[in-house]
Scaffold this motif. Structure first.
Motif, PDB file in Angstrom:
ATOM      1  N   SER A   8      30.782   6.894 -21.327  1.00 13.54           N
ATOM      2  CA  SER A   8      32.091   5.999 -21.622  1.00 13.54           C
ATOM      3  C   SER A   8      32.959   6.172 -20.494  1.00 13.54           C
ATOM      4  O   SER A   8      32.743   7.009 -19.488  1.00 13.54           O
ATOM      5  CB  SER A   8      32.475   6.521 -22.802  1.00 13.54           C
ATOM      6  OG  SER A   8      32.915   7.755 -22.774  1.00 13.54           O
ATOM      7  N   LYS A   9      33.908   5.373 -20.384  1.00 11.82           N
ATOM      8  CA  LYS A   9      34.815   5.591 -19.280  1.00 11.82           C
ATOM      9  C   LYS A   9      35.601   6.968 -19.506  1.00 11.82           C
ATOM     10  O   LYS A   9      35.746   7.699 -18.278  1.00 11.82           O
ATOM     11  CB  LYS A   9      35.999   4.633 -19.789  1.00 11.82           C
ATOM     12  CG  LYS A   9      37.181   4.837 -18.714  1.00 11.82           C
ATOM     13  CD  LYS A   9      38.343   3.547 -19.072  1.00 11.82           C
ATOM     14  CE  LYS A   9      39.437   3.589 -17.980  1.00 11.82           C
ATOM     15  NZ  LYS A   9      40.433   2.771 -18.020  1.00 11.82           N
ATOM     16  N   VAL A  43      29.429   0.397 -11.570  1.00 11.44           N
ATOM     17  CA  VAL A  43      29.923   1.486 -12.425  1.00 11.44           C
ATOM     18  C   VAL A  43      29.248   0.992 -13.734  1.00 11.44           C
ATOM     19  O   VAL A  43      29.417  -0.228 -14.065  1.00 11.44           O
ATOM     20  CB  VAL A  43      31.141   2.017 -12.790  1.00 11.44           C
ATOM     21  CG1 VAL A  43      31.347   3.003 -13.839  1.00 11.44           C
ATOM     22  CG2 VAL A  43      31.615   2.701 -11.607  1.00 11.44           C
ATOM     23  N   VAL A  44      28.253   1.738 -14.653  1.00 11.67           N
ATOM     24  CA  VAL A  44      27.676   1.330 -15.833  1.00 11.67           C
ATOM     25  C   VAL A  44      28.278   2.333 -16.933  1.00 11.67           C
ATOM     26  O   VAL A  44      28.311   3.685 -16.677  1.00 11.67           O
ATOM     27  CB  VAL A  44      26.299   1.270 -15.827  1.00 11.67           C
ATOM     28  CG1 VAL A  44      25.723   0.697 -17.234  1.00 11.67           C
ATOM     29  CG2 VAL A  44      26.039   0.338 -14.540  1.00 11.67           C
ATOM     30  N   THR A  45      28.836   1.904 -18.036  1.00 21.18           N
ATOM     31  CA  THR A  45      29.012   2.809 -18.941  1.00 21.18           C
ATOM     32  C   THR A  45      28.151   2.218 -20.223  1.00 21.18           C
ATOM     33  O   THR A  45      28.126   1.155 -20.479  1.00 21.18           O
ATOM     34  CB  THR A  45      30.511   2.764 -19.330  1.00 21.18           C
ATOM     35  OG1 THR A  45      31.111   1.567 -19.720  1.00 21.18           O
ATOM     36  CG2 THR A  45      31.309   3.515 -18.295  1.00 21.18           C
ATOM     37  N   GLY A  46      27.641   3.329 -21.012  1.00 24.18           N
ATOM     38  CA  GLY A  46      26.928   3.035 -22.096  1.00 24.18           C
ATOM     39  C   GLY A  46      27.495   2.090 -23.188  1.00 24.18           C
ATOM     40  O   GLY A  46      26.923   1.219 -23.754  1.00 24.18           O
ATOM     41  N   ASP A  47      28.713   2.408 -23.332  1.00 24.10           N
ATOM     42  CA  ASP A  47      29.473   1.462 -24.326  1.00 24.10           C
ATOM     43  C   ASP A  47      30.398   0.396 -23.885  1.00 24.10           C
ATOM     44  O   ASP A  47      30.983  -0.375 -24.693  1.00 24.10           O
ATOM     45  CB  ASP A  47      30.438   2.544 -25.088  1.00 24.10           C
ATOM     46  CG  ASP A  47      31.434   3.153 -24.146  1.00 24.10           C
ATOM     47  OD1 ASP A  47      31.472   2.791 -23.281  1.00 24.10           O
ATOM     48  OD2 ASP A  47      32.254   3.850 -24.785  1.00 24.10           O
ATOM     49  N   GLY A  48      30.095   0.250 -22.527  1.00 26.09           N
ATOM     50  CA  GLY A  48      30.796  -1.049 -21.958  1.00 26.09           C
ATOM     51  C   GLY A  48      32.540  -0.748 -21.914  1.00 26.09           C
ATOM     52  O   GLY A  48      33.173  -1.567 -21.570  1.00 26.09           O
ATOM     53  N   GLY A  50      33.417  -0.856 -16.477  1.00 23.48           N
ATOM     54  CA  GLY A  50      32.156  -1.351 -15.677  1.00 23.48           C
ATOM     55  C   GLY A  50      31.586  -2.460 -16.558  1.00 23.48           C
ATOM     56  O   GLY A  50      31.801  -2.876 -17.482  1.00 23.48           O
ATOM     57  N   ARG A  51      30.333  -2.315 -16.152  1.00 24.93           N
ATOM     58  CA  ARG A  51      29.162  -2.814 -16.755  1.00 24.93           C
ATOM     59  C   ARG A  51      28.709  -1.959 -18.288  1.00 24.93           C
ATOM     60  O   ARG A  51      28.781  -1.007 -18.172  1.00 24.93           O
ATOM     61  CB  ARG A  51      28.074  -3.386 -16.062  1.00 24.93           C
ATOM     62  CG  ARG A  51      28.550  -4.483 -14.862  1.00 24.93           C
ATOM     63  CD  ARG A  51      27.364  -4.579 -13.888  1.00 24.93           C
ATOM     64  NE  ARG A  51      26.176  -5.274 -14.447  1.00 24.93           N
ATOM     65  CZ  ARG A  51      25.282  -5.873 -13.920  1.00 24.93           C
ATOM     66  NH1 ARG A  51      25.221  -6.191 -12.535  1.00 24.93           N
ATOM     67  NH2 ARG A  51      24.322  -6.228 -14.575  1.00 24.93           N
ATOM     68  N   LYS A  60      19.453  -2.449 -15.112  1.00 23.46           N
ATOM     69  CA  LYS A  60      19.790  -3.778 -14.844  1.00 23.46           C
ATOM     70  C   LYS A  60      20.475  -3.865 -13.607  1.00 23.46           C
ATOM     71  O   LYS A  60      19.875  -4.721 -12.840  1.00 23.46           O
ATOM     72  CB  LYS A  60      20.487  -4.476 -16.151  1.00 23.46           C
ATOM     73  CG  LYS A  60      20.517  -5.790 -16.000  1.00 23.46           C
ATOM     74  CD  LYS A  60      21.205  -6.248 -17.503  1.00 23.46           C
ATOM     75  CE  LYS A  60      21.109  -7.914 -17.277  1.00 23.46           C
ATOM     76  NZ  LYS A  60      22.064  -8.262 -18.268  1.00 23.46           N
ATOM     77  N   PRO A  61      21.661  -3.298 -13.103  1.00 24.78           N
ATOM     78  CA  PRO A  61      22.143  -3.566 -11.851  1.00 24.78           C
ATOM     79  C   PRO A  61      21.330  -3.154 -10.795  1.00 24.78           C
ATOM     80  O   PRO A  61      21.167  -3.797  -9.687  1.00 24.78           O
ATOM     81  CB  PRO A  61      23.596  -2.938 -11.805  1.00 24.78           C
ATOM     82  CG  PRO A  61      23.431  -2.131 -12.913  1.00 24.78           C
ATOM     83  CD  PRO A  61      22.243  -2.482 -14.037  1.00 24.78           C
ATOM     84  N   LEU A  62      20.294  -2.212 -11.128  1.00 27.30           N
ATOM     85  CA  LEU A  62      19.526  -1.654  -9.913  1.00 27.30           C
ATOM     86  C   LEU A  62      18.709  -2.851  -9.553  1.00 27.30           C
ATOM     87  O   LEU A  62      18.047  -3.290  -8.502  1.00 27.30           O
ATOM     88  CB  LEU A  62      18.824  -0.431 -10.312  1.00 27.30           C
ATOM     89  CG  LEU A  62      17.786   0.002  -9.318  1.00 27.30           C
ATOM     90  CD1 LEU A  62      18.142   0.362  -7.949  1.00 27.30           C
ATOM     91  CD2 LEU A  62      16.961   1.278  -9.909  1.00 27.30           C
TER      92      LEU A  62
END
Ligand code: FES
Length: 277
Positions: free
Chosen positions: A135-136, A154-159, A162-163, A169-171
């Motif tokens: 998370s953030k 940046v990816v966060t599990g809970d959105g 970032g994504r 997915k972004p990779l």
């Protein structure tokens, strides 16, 4: 004795310590680690060196508070001392001018990626970083990685920032749309396994920094052994970085589980992607 010169609580349960350790600072390289013993009766735990000041004689470590020893470590404050710091240990990250390099890091491992990204940039690479936190609130290190990366996803599990979701997915999008010469991944073993599975599909050489249980850190106890290809390797002296496509990930994760029953507090960090450590 090694004094804690600075303490920062980066996010809940992840702490940064700057330690007075001139001997380690003098020789530290990206990808290397230290073995720490909090007090004279403490167990030995490996921690990656997140930064160093050669002139000032200090090193930075970032650790996740998950078990008894890291709880004990986290209870210390600036001005306190750590009994033993041994290092730098392990082989440094292989830095070369590869071209475009994608640095993938999750959780507290984001700190370990920063000196690697810096060295890659200094060697003339185009560095792209993908980082993930649940998370953030639990994310740190984005600004630091931006210093060395052309872009940071940046990816966060809970959105919450970032994504949303997982970093595959972004990779995958990156690998589909750009020529990537190398991927470096640091994080929980299950995350590294999944990243390796993705990059294998695209034939992109990938290195992973392995995190088996360690004791002596100098190749004598055999505790950190991992299977890479058909060979047994000791992560502390032959690694910790290996070809991610050759690592026997299931064996590594099974060995990492060996003592998890003795540490009830760790279950909250169990990976929800593969249901293993
Ligand atoms: Fe003992 Fe690597 S930690 S051999």
């Amino acid at each position: 004795m090694y004094e804690i010169l600075l303490r920062e609580d980066l996010v809940p349960n992840i702490h940064l310590y700057k330690l007075a350790a001139p001997g380690v600072a003098r020789k530290a390289q990206p990808g290397q680690f230290i073995i720490v013993r909090v007090d004279e009766k403490g167990e030995r735990i490996p921690l990656t060196i997140a930064d160093w000041g050669r002139e000032e004689g200090n090193i930075t470590i970032v650790f996740n508070e998950v078990g008894r020893t890291t709880h004990k470590l986290a209870a210390l404050k600036e001005g306190d001392f750590i009994a033993n710091v041994v290092g730098p240990l392990g082989l440094p990250t292989h830095i070369d001018k590869f071209g475009t390099v994608v640095c993938v890091a999750a959780g507290y491992a984001i700190a370990a990626m920063a000196p690697i990204a810096r060295a890659l940039k200094e060697a003339g690479n185009r560095v792209i970083s993908i980082i993930r936190a649940p998370s953030k609130e639990t994310l740190f290190g984005e600004e630091r990685l931006k210093e060395f990366s052309e872009e940071v996803t940046v990816v966060t599990g809970d959105g919450s920032y970032g994504r949303e979701g997982f970093l595959l997915k972004p990779l995958k999008e990156l690998l589909e749309n750009e020529v990537v010469d190398r991927v470096i991944v640091i994080g929980p073993a299950c995350v590294m396994k999944l990243v390796a599975g993705t990059t294998r599909l695209f034939g992109v050489k990938t290195t992973a920094s392995l995190n088996p249980i360690m004791v002596d850190g100098t190749g004598m106890c055999g505790c950190c052994r991992v299977m890479v290809g058909e060979e047994t390797k000791f992560a502390c002296v032959d690694g910790p970085e290996f070809d991610a496509h050759e690592v026997n990930w299931d064996w590594l994760m099974a060995r990492r589980c060996t003592y998890s029953g003795a540490m009830p507090s760790v279950t909250q960090y169990q990976c929800r992607y593969c249901a293993q450590w």
